[in-house]
Design an enzyme around this catalytic site. Structure first.
Site, short mmCIF file in Angstrom:
data_model
loop_
_atom_site.label_atom_id
_atom_site.label_comp_id
_atom_site.label_asym_id
_atom_site.label_seq_id
_atom_site.Cartn_x
_atom_site.Cartn_y
_atom_site.Cartn_z
N LYS A 1 0.83 -1.21 0.00
CA LYS A 1 0.00 0.00 0.00
C LYS A 1 0.86 1.26 0.00
O LYS A 1 0.60 2.19 -0.74
CB LYS A 1 -0.94 0.04 1.22
CG LYS A 1 -2.00 -1.04 1.23
CD LYS A 1 -3.09 -0.75 2.26
CE LYS A 1 -2.59 -0.69 3.69
NZ LYS A 1 -2.05 -1.95 4.23
N ARG B 1 -0.77 -8.96 13.19
CA ARG B 1 -1.40 -7.89 12.39
C ARG B 1 -2.21 -8.48 11.24
O ARG B 1 -3.28 -7.95 10.89
CB ARG B 1 -0.33 -6.92 11.87
CG ARG B 1 0.25 -6.03 12.99
CD ARG B 1 1.55 -5.38 12.59
NE ARG B 1 1.42 -4.44 11.51
CZ ARG B 1 2.37 -4.17 10.61
NH1 ARG B 1 3.54 -4.80 10.68
NH2 ARG B 1 2.16 -3.30 9.67
#
Ligand code: AMP
Length: 197
Positions: A13, A150
């Site tokens: 990202k 995560r």
């Protein structure tokens, strides 16, 4: 152009966000970067967020939404912005919808970078090896154990945003497994239709 970038940690990202900033001239609003800056500056939010971030957990929805709301009111966001790392939970997505509605703004698209988990773990291992080879410090939440945590948090709390935005007709899925250039080209093919909006 108002965009959201969605994807698990390590999907690329950040790298692709830089490409969007260069090509479309909208600022990248990374809540991770903003929180890391708050931690470094030892602000009250930073002091609270540090342990949560180091453990790979999520900072509270209200805190993150308040940071984003303040940021999108700044002048450089007048022509649109790219949200990177926000929203990350359904309540955050609802808060964002309310925020945009209040400001009479509309979300153009949600770009989901889709990458296999096994590939993400391989990429993490190479990133750690490269960082170590350069003699640089590794992000506390970038060790393998916290990274897997995560990923779990992403699956549980963030992945539900995929059907949420699909229902709104905003979701655009991009195969994130190719080269950086191939992924950028796939993103451009989608975003060029929103140029100027
Ligand atoms: P990132 O750089 O986007 O991976 O974010 C790093 C860490 O910051 C995350 O693991 C969370 O602890 C925190 N964080 C960033 N964005 C958010 C968000 N939208 N909601 C809650 N926590 C966040």
């Amino acid at each position: 152009m108002i965009l959201i970038f969605l994807g698990p940690p390590g999907a690329g990202k950040g790298t692709q966000a830089k490409h969007i900033v260069d090509r479309y001239g909208v600022p990248q609003l990374s809540t991770g970067d903003m929180l890391r800056a708050a931690v470094a500056a030892k602000t009250p939010i930073g002091l609270k967020a540090k342990a949560i971030m180091d453990a790979g957990d999520l900072v509270s929805d209200e805190v993150v939404a308040a940071i984003v709301e303040e940021r999108i009111e700044q002048d450089d966001c007048a022509g649109g912005f790219l949200l990177d790392g926000f929203p990350r939970t359904l309540p955050q997505a609802e808060m964002l919808d309310a925020m945009l509605e209040k400001k009479e703004l509309a979300l153009d698209a949600v770009v989901e970078l889709r990458v296999d988990e096994a590939v993400l773990i391989d990429r993490l291992r190479s990133r750690i090896a490269e960082t170590e080879a350069r003699g640089e410090e590794i992000r506390k939440d970038d060790n393998e154990e916290t990274f897997k945590k995560r990923l779990g948090v992403y699956q549980e709390q963030t992945a539900p945003l995929i059907p949420y935005y699909e229902k709104q007709g905003k979701l655009k899925v991009v195969d994130g497994m190719g080269s950086v250039e191939a992924v950028s080209a796939a993103i451009d093919a989608i975003l060029d239709e929103f140029r100027g909006s």
